[in-house]
Design a protein around this motif. Structure first.
Motif, PDB file in Angstrom:
ATOM      1  N   CYS A 122       1.087  -1.289  -0.049  1.00 18.48           N
ATOM      2  CA  CYS A 122      -0.217  -0.097   0.174  1.00 18.48           C
ATOM      3  C   CYS A 122       0.830   1.510  -0.105  1.00 18.48           C
ATOM      4  N   CYS A 125       0.087   3.629   3.511  1.00 19.97           N
ATOM      5  CA  CYS A 125       0.282   2.562   5.228  1.00 19.97           C
ATOM      6  C   CYS A 125       1.107   1.695   5.252  1.00 19.97           C
ATOM      7  N   CYS A 140      -6.058  -2.607  -0.165  1.00 16.78           N
ATOM      8  CA  CYS A 140      -4.989  -2.304   1.079  1.00 16.78           C
ATOM      9  C   CYS A 140      -6.288  -3.319   1.861  1.00 16.78           C
ATOM     10  N   CYS A 143      -5.992  -0.141   5.223  1.00 17.81           N
ATOM     11  CA  CYS A 143      -7.374   1.117   4.785  1.00 17.81           C
ATOM     12  C   CYS A 143      -7.754   1.120   3.839  1.00 17.81           C
ATOM     13  N   PHE A 145      -7.927   1.556   0.730  1.00 10.78           N
ATOM     14  CA  PHE A 145      -6.779   2.216  -0.285  1.00 10.78           C
ATOM     15  C   PHE A 145      -6.391   1.203  -1.692  1.00 10.78           C
TER      16      PHE A 145
HETATM   17 ZN   LIG Z   1      -3.089   0.542   3.632  1.00 13.55          ZN
END
Ligand SMILES: [Zn+2]
Length: 280
Positions: A122, A125, A140, A143, A145
């Motif tokens: 990611c 993060c 991800c 998070c 994403f």
């Molecule tokens: Zn992430």
């Protein structure tokens, strides 16, 4: 008459879910970096040829079907020696050698391989990403994403002034070669605005009447080239402010050397201009 390729029917149908049965002889687009594994004649090796030499992929992606045949991309080790009798070749060197449809799918494949390779973690993060099941994306788990294959839109333009066309040359072009002005679309601007901005930045020429011509995937490394025609509005050529070595107005009946071939939208635009103006 030379023109952009016909679009119908589309021979390739994209897919992302690996089928249970890949069929007896699927097409394999195996890449070492951005180089495709081909036979000495510049053709795709068969699965048997790849398997015989025990070539192992770091990652493998399902791409879809080309005229009903399943297609896969393979990411090979960066320093892998070419397996017996086969060669690694840059895609650009394979125009006209590799079957046209295979070349087009290879242009997709190299971008999917590169996207997959560079999105294992990611960007927000740092967590290890996972492949989505319902679309071509990675996401991800920490998070959420999302990461999709990215395209960089770019534009190329034939600026015309009566029977002349505006061409320029960069210092890195082969000696004597001229081409049309081109550049990337910036965040927040339309492709038409990019045309006007780039032409002005590179040559001090103001152009208008920007008209869409067509587009071409340009996987070097991940562009979509949007072709335009535009008309001269005002200004005198001045290349001092930008990277162009030279720019000039070229009459249709007295053209400088341009890149040879008929493979790119730049060349299709040029042929279009010449067809309309050479007889005048
Ligand atoms: Zn992430």
């Amino acid at each position: 008459m030379r023109r952009m390729p016909a679009l119908y029917p589309l021979p390739f149908v994209p897919g992302f879910q690996d089928p249970d049965d890949p069929g007896s002889d699927p097409l394999c687009f195996a890449f070492r970096g951005r180089e495709l594994l081909v036979t000495p004649e510049g053709r795709l090796p068969s699965v048997e040829q790849i398997d015989t030499h025990g070539v192992e992929a770091i990652r493998r992606q399902y791409l879809g079907t080309l005229e009903g045949t399943h297609c896969y991309s393979l990411e090979l080790a960066p320093k892998l020696a070419p397996p017996g009798g086969l060669e690694f070749r840059d895609l650009r060197m394979l125009f006209g050698k590799l079957d046209g449809n295979h070349h087009a799918v290879a242009g997709r494949a190299v971008q999917i391989v590169e996207w997959d390779r560079t999105h294992q973690f990611c960007g927000a993060c740092g967590e290890q990403t996972v492949l989505a099941e319902h679309e071509r994306s990675r996401s991800c788990p920490s998070c959420q994403f999302p990461m999709y294959p990215r395209l960089a839109p770019a534009m190329i333009v034939a600026v015309e002034r009566e029977n002349e066309i505006l061409l320029g040359r960069s210092a890195y072009f082969p000696p004597g070669i001229y081409s049309m002005l081109a550049g990337f679309v910036e965040p927040g601007e339309s492709a038409e605005e990019a045309v006007i901005r780039e032409v002005f930045e590179e040559t001090n020429i103001v152009c208008g009447d920007v008209e869409y011509f067509g587009s071409q995937p340009w996987p070097y490394p991940n562009s979509l080239m949007l072709g335009f025609k535009a008309q001269y509005a005002s200004g005198d050529i001045d290349t001092e402010a930008d990277e162009l070595e030279d720019a000039k107005w070229c009459p249709a009946n007295d053209m400088p050397n341009t890149f040879p071939g008929n493979i790119s939208i730049s060349q299709w635009l040029l042929h279009d201009f010449l067809e309309r103006n050479q007889a005048k």
